[in-house]
Scaffold this active site. Structure first.
Site, PDB file in Angstrom:
ATOM      1  N   GLY A   1       0.818  -1.194   0.000  1.00 19.57           N
ATOM      2  CA  GLY A   1       0.000   0.000   0.000  1.00 19.57           C
ATOM      3  C   GLY A   1       0.856   1.249   0.000  1.00 19.57           C
ATOM      4  O   GLY A   1       2.078   1.187  -0.156  1.00 19.57           O
ATOM      5  N   ASP A  58      -8.717  -2.352  -0.640  1.00 17.91           N
ATOM      6  CA  ASP A  58      -9.533  -1.142  -0.565  1.00 17.91           C
ATOM      7  C   ASP A  58      -9.521  -0.331  -1.853  1.00 17.91           C
ATOM      8  O   ASP A  58     -10.342   0.560  -2.030  1.00 17.91           O
ATOM      9  CB  ASP A  58      -9.044  -0.236   0.570  1.00 17.91           C
ATOM     10  CG  ASP A  58      -9.236  -0.870   1.936  1.00 17.91           C
ATOM     11  OD1 ASP A  58     -10.079  -1.781   2.044  1.00 17.91           O
ATOM     12  OD2 ASP A  58      -8.552  -0.470   2.888  1.00 17.91           O
ATOM     13  N   MET A 103     -14.971  -3.552   4.348  1.00 15.05           N
ATOM     14  CA  MET A 103     -13.751  -2.820   4.669  1.00 15.05           C
ATOM     15  C   MET A 103     -13.667  -1.521   3.871  1.00 15.05           C
ATOM     16  O   MET A 103     -14.325  -1.355   2.855  1.00 15.05           O
ATOM     17  CB  MET A 103     -12.528  -3.685   4.428  1.00 15.05           C
ATOM     18  CG  MET A 103     -12.310  -4.740   5.489  1.00 15.05           C
ATOM     19  SD  MET A 103     -10.753  -5.612   5.260  1.00 15.05           S
ATOM     20  CE  MET A 103     -10.620  -6.468   6.827  1.00 15.05           C
ATOM     21  N   GLN A 128     -12.828 -10.801   3.622  1.00 17.54           N
ATOM     22  CA  GLN A 128     -12.666 -10.111   2.342  1.00 17.54           C
ATOM     23  C   GLN A 128     -11.240 -10.215   1.805  1.00 17.54           C
ATOM     24  O   GLN A 128     -11.013 -10.049   0.613  1.00 17.54           O
ATOM     25  CB  GLN A 128     -13.030  -8.625   2.501  1.00 17.54           C
ATOM     26  CG  GLN A 128     -14.472  -8.395   2.883  1.00 17.54           C
ATOM     27  CD  GLN A 128     -14.689  -7.038   3.523  1.00 17.54           C
ATOM     28  OE1 GLN A 128     -14.876  -6.050   2.838  1.00 17.54           O
ATOM     29  NE2 GLN A 128     -14.677  -6.973   4.842  1.00 17.54           N
ATOM     30  N   GLY A 160     -16.102 -19.452 -29.912  1.00 17.43           N
ATOM     31  CA  GLY A 160     -16.229 -19.437 -31.364  1.00 17.43           C
ATOM     32  C   GLY A 160     -14.848 -19.380 -32.000  1.00 17.43           C
ATOM     33  O   GLY A 160     -13.969 -20.186 -31.699  1.00 17.43           O
ATOM     34  N   GLU A 198     -12.420 -23.569 -29.061  1.00 18.16           N
ATOM     35  CA  GLU A 198     -13.245 -24.554 -29.765  1.00 18.16           C
ATOM     36  C   GLU A 198     -13.094 -24.530 -31.284  1.00 18.16           C
ATOM     37  O   GLU A 198     -13.163 -25.570 -31.934  1.00 18.16           O
ATOM     38  CB  GLU A 198     -14.711 -24.374 -29.384  1.00 18.16           C
ATOM     39  CG  GLU A 198     -15.272 -22.994 -29.679  1.00 18.16           C
ATOM     40  CD  GLU A 198     -16.722 -22.857 -29.197  1.00 18.16           C
ATOM     41  OE1 GLU A 198     -17.340 -23.885 -28.886  1.00 18.16           O
ATOM     42  OE2 GLU A 198     -17.222 -21.710 -29.131  1.00 18.16           O
ATOM     43  N   GLN A 218     -21.307 -20.391 -19.898  1.00 17.34           N
ATOM     44  CA  GLN A 218     -22.297 -19.335 -20.138  1.00 17.34           C
ATOM     45  C   GLN A 218     -23.173 -19.067 -18.925  1.00 17.34           C
ATOM     46  O   GLN A 218     -23.835 -18.042 -18.856  1.00 17.34           O
ATOM     47  CB  GLN A 218     -23.196 -19.716 -21.324  1.00 17.34           C
ATOM     48  CG  GLN A 218     -22.545 -19.523 -22.672  1.00 17.34           C
ATOM     49  CD  GLN A 218     -23.514 -19.768 -23.802  1.00 17.34           C
ATOM     50  OE1 GLN A 218     -24.400 -20.607 -23.711  1.00 17.34           O
ATOM     51  NE2 GLN A 218     -23.353 -19.035 -24.893  1.00 17.34           N
TER      52      GLN A 218
END
Length: 807
Positions: A146, A194, A236, A328, A602, A656, A691
């Site tokens: 940080g 954060d 937080m 978190q 695709g 694919e 999906q």
């Protein structure tokens, strides 16, 4: 997939330079990659973790830093236990190897330890750290942390020459050692859930924290809705409200409290009115999000318990409070954080390779879709300016100083939080529809578009089942409460089909006239883009088509021209990544196993490429990068060599439609045959599971912002047509655009202008930014490659300063 060699331009390294990188740790395009012909020079890369808190995604940054350093011929060291390890030296500073960072990507926290260091706060402690670095020839630090950790690193750099002088006087190092290590370079990567560091849109760990929060929100709201409850969630954010703000956007909260913008005096009455109005509209659930640092205008904390008492006493609502705390920070890092950490790690090494004694300490940042380098202390100063602005009551300045991303989130929330429609109706009817395959995040876009339209006085019309529904009159009004709770629902609540409008134009034009539709929002994939083009082309014959239209890209394939990202792709990417994690873990006990995994997309290789980077794949086969039998042979040989190491597992991804002949079955058979006696193979076709599922925080907020922005743009276009029209209200407005993320901003691009950048046969854009990220995946998989180094991330400056905002 040709033979490539990574070469670092010689001008970046002086003949006697010993370069060391310290990564200090307290998360979607290639920045750029260089390599080096060192001619005997030693390059040292030393990851260091100094901050006492760690976040998900750090290990991806450490892994990338180590492997790029090793790839460039560097000597790489781990500094364990952060700055304290730097001070203590000894076994805390140990060589890192390629294999030592294997299987790190899916782990939260940091595997090399993190600790608070009081010793490093003192000059004596920093002298010890400097001595340890000099003895190893370390002259470069890569710091992950940080603003406190990064500020400490910059102070260390500023004092460096003085520390060396004192060490020479004390006899701890020789004058020759001091001369060899005469300057220290610093590059920072920001790790903070954060997202409180100014200069970057996202910090490593933030997206993973949002995933944890939304998992809890989804779990709790189900129960709360069943019992008609008010649900208060504290997240937080002691000095920054990013988590609270994005959570509020992602779940459609009724109210959010953030430290940057305290509520107006008398907020208690306003809050109670809003909750009461929502219940009166039929909503069974009220959601309030509170940042732990939320405060009132007079500087007093606003706590979740205080809010609970208010709601219970005044309204009598059944109210529950949940304080998430350190949950978190933990958990498996999201795909975004892994990719962000990997990209930042690569760029950090590059920044240090290019650094000179005059180069200021910099921080690697993300701006929209671009990687930038910013002066470290400028970012630290602006971050401090935010705190000062809040303390002085300059809350508008605080919002602006947080940056455009934060400001846009706040503005979108404010607009969608108003539940009282205007008294005067606009007499505008806006239709909204989903086209193509369903994907997570579509419903969030529909919800925000509907509510934004109602806020502006429009009548919103829902078109069911795509262009089929538009042609057959499956159109009905959709209200504010109709879309309640839609942000967390996957798929398409409106229904969607792949049918294109070409053969239905007569019926569509009649229904546009019948239902008096003045504007159209089309949310979907490549079919939505092509369908929009067909409607535009039909305007010469059908005057009813002359209405403004917006196409919002929403598809897991991420193949819509005009946008770097599509709604739904992030959810699919996380599904693939988590599945690959499980697959790789299954090989932990059974050694020498290679998995072949087929992804959707695709002809677009986005999912395979990005999942390959996030999951640590050995190769990812895609249509855009042609490959043949020699490439397959090279990959097999690569895995054979890998099985000789301690990392006895492999992961291969295949898009694919990457090749009509080299199918997943063919590649599986080839690997199985060539790997006999060395490794065995398993095959997985992920299919339609990619999906489905609950939308990720990114897809929820991205869809929310896209939906709201599209309706605001349509409203402006309609006003222009009315103002400059010929009496025929809203007729002859020929604006038709794709709303997409391009580099640093959401932009509207005319459909007609995007045709030239479209490969219609293969349903992909001709230019795709993410192709430039593929070399990173190959480098981190230990392939010998070379690449174009013409793109260069120059040092930029933090534009927004407190002085320019006025006090």
């Amino acid at each position: 997939m040709s033979d490539i060699h990574l070469v670092f331009p010689g001008e970046y390294l002086s003949p006697n330079l010993t370069l060391t990188l310290c990564v200090i740790c307290p998360s979607v395009p290639l920045f750029h990659v260089f390599g080096a012909n060192f001619s005997g020079n030693d390059l040292f890369l030393t990851p260091v973790i100094p901050f006492h808190l760690c976040v998900s995604g750090m290990n991806a940054a450490v892994r990338a830093t180590v492997r790029v350093g090793l790839y460039a011929g560097a000597k790489v060291y781990f500094v364990h236990e952060g700055y304290q390890g730097l001070v203590d030296g000894g076994d805390n500073i140990r060589p890192a190897t390629w294999e030592s960072v294997s299987m790190m990507l899916q782990l939260g926290g940091t595997v090399i330890g993190s600790a608070r260091s009081e010793d490093f706060r003192t000059r004596e402690g920093r002298m010890k750290g400097a001595c340890n670095l000099v003895k190893l020839g370390i002259t470069n630090l890569c710091v992950i942390g940080g603003d406190g950790s990064l500020t400490g690193a910059n102070q260390f750099r500023t004092e460096w020459s003085g520390l060396l002088d004192d060490l020479v006087k004390a006899g701890k190092i020789t004058a020759a050692e001091a001369k060899k290590s005469s300057h220290l370079n610093i590059v920072g990567m920001v790790g903070s859930i954060d997202n409180d560091f100014c200069g970057t849109d996202m910090t490593i760990g933030t997206d993973s924290a949002l995933h944890r929060i939304m998992e809890v929100v989804d779990a709790i709201t189900t129960t709360a809705q069943s019992h008609q409850r008010t649900f208060i969630l504290e997240v937080m954010g002691r000095h920054c409200g990013y988590l609270a703000l994005v959570t509020a956007l992602a779940c459609g909260a009724d109210w959010v409290f953030i430290p940057e913008m305290p509520p107006d005096d008398g907020w208690e009455n306003h809050l109670c009115r809003r909750l009461t109005d929502q219940r009166g509209r039929g909503c069974r659930l009220n959601v309030i999000i509170v940042a732990e640092g939320a405060m009132s205008r007079d500087g007093k904390l606003i706590t979740s318990d205080q809010i609970k008492k208010l709601v219970t006493d005044r309204l009598g609502f059944d109210t529950r409070t949940t304080i998430l705390g350190h949950v978190q920070r933990g958990g498996t890092p999201s795909a975004f954080d892994r990719i962000l950490g990997s990209r930042m790690g690569v760029e950090a090494v590059m920044a240090l390779m290019e650094a000179t004694p005059d180069t200021p300490a910099c921080v690697v940042s993300l701006s929209g879709n671009l990687a930038v380098r910013l002066p470290l202390m400028e970012c630290v100063q602006v971050t401090k300016d935010v705190t000062a602005a809040m303390a002085e009551g300059r809350f508008d300045d605080a919002i602006k100083l947080r940056g455009k991303s934060f400001q846009n989130n706040w503005n979108t929330y404010k607009l969608l939080a108003h539940i009282n429609p205007p008294d005067v109706k606009s007499n505008i009817n806006v239709a909204i529809m989903n086209i193509g395959a369903p994907c997570a995040g579509m419903n969030a876009a529909v919800r925000s578009a509907v509510r934004m339209g109602i806020i502006q006085g429009h009548t919103m019309l829902a078109v069911h089942d795509g262009f089929d529904g538009l042609a057959h009159g499956q159109i009905e009004p959709i209200t504010w409460t109709s879309v309640t709770g839609w942000t967390g629902i996957g798929g398409s609540m409106l229904g969607t089909k792949r049918t294109l409008p070409g053969k239905l134009l007569e019926e569509i034009s009649l229904n546009i006239a019948k239902f008096n539709i003045h504007a159209l929002v089309i949310i979907g994939g490549f079919e939505a883009y092509v369908g929009g083009l067909e409607l535009v082309q039909a305007r010469e014959k059908y005057e009813e088509m002359c209405i403004p239209m917006v196409v919002i890209p929403a598809t897991v394939s991420n193949n819509v021209p005009g946008s770097d990202f599509s709604i739904g792709a992030d959810t699919a990417l996380n599904t693939i990544t988590s599945t690959c994690d499980r697959i790789k873990q299954s090989a932990a006990g059974t050694k020498r196993r290679v998995f072949i995994v087929e992804t959707m997309g695709g002809y677009c290789g986005y999912l395979a490429t990005m999942a390959g980077l996030a999951a640590g794949a050995d190769a990812a086969y895609i249509f855009e990068e042609k490959f043949g039998i020699k490439d397959l042979e090279m990959n097999v040989e690569h895995l054979v060599e890998k099985m000789k190491t301690t990392v006895k597992r492999g992961l291969i991804l295949r898009n694919e439609n990457s090749n009509a002949n080299y199918t997943t079955d063919f590649i599986f058979s080839l690997y199985s045959e060539e790997g006999k006696g060395i490794f065995d193979c398993r095959k997985n076709v992920l299919g339609h599971m990619q999906q489905g599922g609950t939308p990720t925080p990114f897809d929820r907020t991205f869809g929310t912002k896209m939906g709201a922005k599209s309706v605001r743009w349509l409203s402006e276009k309609l006003k222009e047509c009315y103002r400059h029209g010929t009496g025929e209200m809203y007729i002859y407005c020929n604006s038709a655009c794709v709303l997409g993320m391009r580099k640093r901003a959401l932009t509207f691009q005319p459909l007609s202008e995007l045709k030239g950048d479209t490969d219609f046969e293969h349903r992909i854009p001709k230019t795709q930014w993410w192709l430039k990220i593929r070399p990173i995946m190959k480098i981190l998989a230990k392939y010998d490659i070379k690449l174009d180094t013409s793109e260069h991330a120059d040092m930029e400056h933090v534009i927004k300063k407190s002085s320019s905002l006025g006090k």
